[in-house]
Design a protein around this motif. Sequence first.
Motif, PDB file in Angstrom:
ATOM      1  N   VAL A  61       5.038   4.312 -15.859  1.00  0.00           N
ATOM      2  CA  VAL A  61       3.708   3.962 -15.368  1.00  0.00           C
ATOM      3  C   VAL A  61       3.031   2.960 -16.294  1.00  0.00           C
ATOM      4  CG1 VAL A  61       1.378   4.900 -15.042  1.00  0.00           C
ATOM      5  CG2 VAL A  61       3.353   6.055 -14.027  1.00  0.00           C
ATOM      6  N   PHE A  70      -1.691   0.179  -9.347  1.00  0.00           N
ATOM      7  CA  PHE A  70      -0.725   0.866  -8.505  1.00  0.00           C
ATOM      8  C   PHE A  70      -1.139   0.850  -7.044  1.00  0.00           C
ATOM      9  CE2 PHE A  70       0.520   2.834 -12.518  1.00  0.00           C
ATOM     10  CZ  PHE A  70       1.886   2.747 -12.400  1.00  0.00           C
ATOM     11  N   GLU A  71      -0.160   0.883  -6.184  1.00  0.00           N
ATOM     12  CA  GLU A  71      -0.357   1.108  -4.757  1.00  0.00           C
ATOM     13  C   GLU A  71       0.665   2.164  -4.364  1.00  0.00           C
ATOM     14  OE1 GLU A  71      -2.478   0.815  -1.596  1.00  0.00           O
ATOM     15  OE2 GLU A  71      -2.580  -1.132  -2.597  1.00  0.00           O
ATOM     16  N   SER A  72       0.239   3.416  -4.322  1.00  0.00           N
ATOM     17  CA  SER A  72       1.159   4.516  -4.051  1.00  0.00           C
ATOM     18  C   SER A  72       1.018   4.934  -2.590  1.00  0.00           C
ATOM     19  CB  SER A  72       0.851   5.709  -4.957  1.00  0.00           C
ATOM     20  OG  SER A  72       0.975   5.334  -6.310  1.00  0.00           O
ATOM     21  N   LYS A  76       5.114  12.376  -2.355  1.00  0.00           N
ATOM     22  CA  LYS A  76       5.315  12.770  -3.742  1.00  0.00           C
ATOM     23  C   LYS A  76       6.330  13.910  -3.790  1.00  0.00           C
ATOM     24  CE  LYS A  76       1.915   9.976  -4.567  1.00  0.00           C
ATOM     25  NZ  LYS A  76       2.159   8.589  -4.977  1.00  0.00           N
ATOM     26  N   ASP A  84       2.389   8.642  -9.588  1.00  0.00           N
ATOM     27  CA  ASP A  84       2.595   7.271  -9.125  1.00  0.00           C
ATOM     28  C   ASP A  84       4.056   6.839  -9.154  1.00  0.00           C
ATOM     29  OD1 ASP A  84      -0.077   6.364  -8.473  1.00  0.00           O
ATOM     30  OD2 ASP A  84      -0.510   6.561 -10.611  1.00  0.00           O
ATOM     31  N   THR A 267       8.143   2.422  -8.991  1.00  0.00           N
ATOM     32  CA  THR A 267       6.705   2.225  -8.827  1.00  0.00           C
ATOM     33  C   THR A 267       6.477   0.921  -8.080  1.00  0.00           C
ATOM     34  OG1 THR A 267       6.573   1.150 -11.000  1.00  0.00           O
ATOM     35  CG2 THR A 267       6.039   3.496 -10.905  1.00  0.00           C
TER      36      THR A 267
END
Length: 281
Positions: A61, A70-72, A76, A84, A267
Amino acid sequence: MEGLKRACKGFFCTPLGVIITGVDLKKDISDDLIDQFKRDVHKHRLLIFKNQGTVSGQRHVEISQWFGQFESTFYKHPKSPHPDVFRVSNIREEGCTNVGRTGWHIDGSFMKKPFAYSIYHMVSIPKVGNTDFVPLKELIEGLSEETRARWERLWMLPDRRDKILHPLIYSHPVTKQPTLCFHLGMTEAFIWDYGTDQQRITEHKETMKLLQEIHDEIVKDNRRLIYSHKWEEGDFIISDNLAVGHEATPETQYPREEVGVRILHRTTIQGAHEPQKAESM
């Protein structure tokens, strides 16, 4: 490139990207070297760091944050080491399965602003299971005049998120080189001549034919443009996502009994630009 060569013990060009040795990403990296990475990822499109051992989710990260926010967007997995970090595998209990196996693509093509960078780390190495990459500038420039003219007329409608529409061919927001916004497995339809009197949306059969045409252009001439990355222990890749298409090979989903356990951490970094035609940039 010369600055990166001086800073690294090993620096070797591949058919696409560069292999870098002598840098330990787990340790503190100088601001000057980080700036060099940020410049050179657009020049080479793939920065392939070797011999990194296991990079923790938190450090993955931290490295990713060199390149933006970030663009998550993905599920998950319970074993993801950080909220992330997207964890993928060939085994459902270890990570999300069948990722990258629906066709050649860039990451985030279904978003208003596709991801600027994708950052990968192989945590558990299978016996086989490559990731294939294709340089999009060279793909476009290798098209026949007729084919390129046709593709220039196309806009893609992703199969997710309403009101998202992207030109198939557009100018990379940083390098200004021609590139593609595409996903061969997540496209609902194309629009011909968007914004003109000739605007027309494709029916399913025509859409499938166009997707097959793009695939065939990528793999033709004995796949001459494709760089197939054979993962090794400790590999860490920083990718200019907007400049390279990629696809996981079929072996990435072979069962544990055949290839062992494959675990890849990824990521994605928020895009800053909507794809736009060159004349409107």
